[in-house]
Design an enzyme around this catalytic site. Structure first.
Site, PDB file in Angstrom:
ATOM      1  N   LYS A  23       0.456  -1.339  -0.117  1.00  0.00           N
ATOM      2  CA  LYS A  23      -0.303   0.130  -0.004  1.00  0.00           C
ATOM      3  C   LYS A  23       1.159   1.489  -0.443  1.00  0.00           C
ATOM      4  O   LYS A  23       0.758   1.982  -0.837  1.00  0.00           O
ATOM      5  CB  LYS A  23      -1.264  -0.232   1.055  1.00  0.00           C
ATOM      6  N   SER A  24       1.743   1.668   0.912  1.00  0.00           N
ATOM      7  CA  SER A  24       2.753   2.537   1.136  1.00  0.00           C
ATOM      8  C   SER A  24       3.735   2.963  -0.170  1.00  0.00           C
ATOM      9  O   SER A  24       3.637   3.982  -0.557  1.00  0.00           O
ATOM     10  CB  SER A  24       4.044   2.276   1.838  1.00  0.00           C
ATOM     11  N   ARG A  28       2.301   5.723  -3.688  1.00  0.00           N
ATOM     12  CA  ARG A  28       3.888   7.085  -3.506  1.00  0.00           C
ATOM     13  C   ARG A  28       4.058   6.374  -5.398  1.00  0.00           C
ATOM     14  O   ARG A  28       4.327   7.280  -6.122  1.00  0.00           O
ATOM     15  CB  ARG A  28       4.848   6.560  -3.116  1.00  0.00           C
ATOM     16  N   GLY A  99      -5.122   7.667   5.774  1.00  0.00           N
ATOM     17  CA  GLY A  99      -3.995   8.948   6.365  1.00  0.00           C
ATOM     18  C   GLY A  99      -2.115   9.204   5.167  1.00  0.00           C
ATOM     19  O   GLY A  99      -1.949  10.315   5.099  1.00  0.00           O
ATOM     20  N   SER A 181       8.070   9.309  11.191  1.00  0.00           N
ATOM     21  CA  SER A 181       7.128   9.168  10.245  1.00  0.00           C
ATOM     22  C   SER A 181       6.780   9.285   8.480  1.00  0.00           C
ATOM     23  O   SER A 181       7.602  10.216   8.432  1.00  0.00           O
ATOM     24  CB  SER A 181       6.152  10.374  10.860  1.00  0.00           C
ATOM     25  N   ASP A 332       2.180  -0.986  11.799  1.00  0.00           N
ATOM     26  CA  ASP A 332       1.529  -1.121  11.567  1.00  0.00           C
ATOM     27  C   ASP A 332       1.636  -2.718  11.717  1.00  0.00           C
ATOM     28  O   ASP A 332       0.310  -3.120  11.556  1.00  0.00           O
ATOM     29  CB  ASP A 332       0.730  -1.180  10.174  1.00  0.00           C
ATOM     30  N   ARG A 406      -6.655  -3.292  10.080  1.00  0.00           N
ATOM     31  CA  ARG A 406      -6.210  -4.290  11.131  1.00  0.00           C
ATOM     32  C   ARG A 406      -6.323  -5.063  12.633  1.00  0.00           C
ATOM     33  O   ARG A 406      -5.768  -5.849  13.017  1.00  0.00           O
ATOM     34  CB  ARG A 406      -4.414  -3.613  11.531  1.00  0.00           C
TER      35      ARG A 406
HETATM   36  C1  S3P Z   1       2.662   5.036   5.416  1.00  0.00           C
HETATM   37  C2  S3P Z   1       3.386   5.400   7.081  1.00  0.00           C
HETATM   38  C3  S3P Z   1       3.349   5.052   8.455  1.00  0.00           C
HETATM   39  C4  S3P Z   1       2.332   3.862   8.069  1.00  0.00           C
HETATM   40  C5  S3P Z   1       0.861   3.672   7.272  1.00  0.00           C
HETATM   41  C6  S3P Z   1       2.279   4.048   6.080  1.00  0.00           C
HETATM   42  C7  S3P Z   1       3.364   5.528   4.447  1.00  0.00           C
HETATM   43  O1  S3P Z   1       2.926   5.854   9.337  1.00  0.00           O
HETATM   44  O2  S3P Z   1       1.551   3.235  10.125  1.00  0.00           O
HETATM   45  O3  S3P Z   1       0.273   2.513   7.538  1.00  0.00           O
HETATM   46  O4  S3P Z   1       2.570   4.906   3.491  1.00  0.00           O
HETATM   47  O5  S3P Z   1       4.223   7.023   4.452  1.00  0.00           O
HETATM   48  P1  S3P Z   1       3.161   7.248  10.147  1.00  0.00           P
HETATM   49  O6  S3P Z   1       4.277   7.891   8.689  1.00  0.00           O
HETATM   50  O7  S3P Z   1       2.001   7.898  10.603  1.00  0.00           O
HETATM   51  O8  S3P Z   1       4.121   6.769  10.968  1.00  0.00           O
END
Ligand code: S3P
Length: 454
Positions: A23-24, A28, A99, A181, A332, A406
């Site tokens: 997902k991350s 991007r 987020g 973060s 996570d 989760r």
């Molecule tokens: C993520 C960063 C993390 C993670 C989130 C995905 C990302 O959050 O918990 O599920 O893709 O950059 P934080 O940057 O708030 O730690």
């Protein structure tokens, strides 16, 4: 509302399964593809709702994405508009539950010559945004948000971002982040692509580095030294070439299957082509140190990220104390780590995990509630949990995910160990990260039913 009913697992879980694409990396790849000067191909895209939120926001700013509306299409083609080609959206950009979408877009939009609004669902509209808004403001961005109801002085969605006009372009920024973060780091790096001056970010420990890997592969002048990242666009052409990316499997999704394999006696499961970037492998390392059966078989690289098949089986577990730099590398996976702790001999202590309080739910409080419903003794502290391992079947119960994917998936894995059927309410959220979770567990031999709650 959807609920999940899990039947106790009497037989081993066996099989070889894929997981959704990371997902991350998906967020991007979509964002950077949109900023290139060509047509990019993102392969292995698995249409998790969070990634789709990012893609739709880009589409709303004039980026053409092919394959987005067909959930069976594994390839999405993105026609990049270049760094300066995004158009003003005609409506607020809906980030859903994501987020990452909201925070990364905040960085990108802060540099655009138009105004945009970012909105999200109820959970996202409670998440803290000052951590990204404050440093962006410091470099000259205009961003307004709603006052946070519970965190005095903090801001949350909806956010109104921009415009950034030509004469007052974003300035250089040196930022020391209080929390590790990747979302904050990535938002600042995105804004740094447009800034007049360098962006230097110092994190307490290294968070996931997918942004750095992808930007560097596209020729962006970026350097890292431990937990310091810097980007200096002076002398850079401002052009990113089109790229093709094969997305690796998501280790955060794999974690649920791995732990299911570690917990159900006799299990032998393989999770195929999982991203093993060291900034993401905290849970594998913790589980191994607890005695879990885990073997990682490297497959080389995919899209600039290391990839491996992960094999998991059941072994007796021992309790451990987890804290420090391991926490951001397993951020996570802490909920599913709690499930592992349930079967470890002794008390597993999770520390330094305050960040879990501001995820899709307050994960320390929600997990404590779920664990107690299953008959597991646990103590909650400000930054962690103490979980007492136990033998024998867990108590069959009915729990709520509290809208957190989760938590829903962790409860499903715990349900495999119960002495009767377990009901998990509010599980549609699983689609944000692992749309085929139920089918994948079934393929391994588990019995789960999705029901429409009356
Ligand atoms: C993520 C960063 C993390 C993670 C989130 C995905 C990302 O959050 O918990 O599920 O893709 O950059 P934080 O940057 O708030 O730690």
């Amino acid at each position: 509302m959807l609920r999940l009913v899990v039947t106790p697992q009497r037989a081993p879980l066996v099989g070889s399964v894929p997981v959704p694409s990371d997902k991350s990396i998906g967020h991007r790849a979509l964002l950077f593809a949109a900023l290139t000067n060509g047509t990019c191909e993102i392969r292995g895209f698995s249409h998790g709702e969070d990634n789709v939120s990012t893609a739709r926001a880009l589409a709303a700013m004039g980026v053409a994405l092919e394959g987005l509306d067909d959930p069976s299409a594994r390839t999405v083609r993105v026609r990049g508009v270049g760094l300066f080609g995004l158009r003003e959206p005609s409506a607020p950009l809906d980030c859903g539950n994501s987020g990452t979408t909201m925070r990364l877009l905040c960085g990108l939009l802060a540099a655009q010559p138009f105004v945009s609004a970012l909105v999200g669902d109820a959970s996202l509209s409670r998440r803290p945004m000052l951590r990204v808004v404050a440093p962006l403001r410091e470099r000259g961005a205009k961003i307004e948000g709603a006052a946070h109801a519970k965190r005095a002085g903090d801001l949350t969605a909806p956010l109104v971002v921009g415009p950034c006009d030509e004469e007052t372009a974003l300035r250089a920024l040196h930022h020391s982040s209080a929390v590790a973060s990747a979302q904050v780091k990535s938002a600042l790096l995105l804004s740094g692509l447009y800034a007049h001056g360098e962006t230097v970010i110092h994190e307490p420990t290294v968070s996931r580095d997918h942004t750095e890997r992808l930007l560097a592969s596209l020729g962006v002048p970026l350097a890292t030294l431990g937990s310091i990242v810097s980007l200096d666009p002076s002398g850079w052409s401002g052009q990113m070439p089109a790229f093709e990316a094969d997305l690796p499997g998501d280790p955060s999704a794999a974690a649920f299957l791995q732990v299911a394999g570690n917990l159900v006696p006799g299990s032998q499961i393989t999770i195929r082509a999982v991203c093993t970037n060291p900034t993401r492998t905290g849970l594998f390392e913790i589980a191994r140190d607890m005695g879990a059966g885990i073997e990682v078989r490297p497959l080389g690289e995919r899209g600039g990220e290391p990839v491996a098949d992960v094999h998991a089986w059941h072994e007796p577990l021992r309790a451990l104390t987890v804290g420090g730099e391991l926490v951001p590398r397993a951020i996570d996976e802490i909920p599913i780590l709690c499930a592992l702790a349930v079967r470890a001999s002794g008390v597993t202590k999770i520390r330094d995990a305050e960040e879990l309080r501001v995820k899709e739910s307050d994960r320390l409080a929600t997990m404590a509630k779920v664990l107690r419903a299953f008959g597991v003794a646990c103590e909650e502290s400000e930054g962690g949990l103490d979980i007492e391992g136990r033998e024998g079947p867990l108590t069959a119960c009915r729990v709520s995910s509290e809208g957190d994917h989760r938590i829903a998936m962790t409860a499903a894995v715990l349900g495999l160990l119960a002495d009767g059927p377990v009901t998990i309410d509010d599980v549609a959220c699983i689609g944000t990260s692992f749309p085929r979770f139920v089918g994948t567990l079934r393929a391994l031999g588990a019995s789960l039913a999705v029901e429409e709650a009356p």
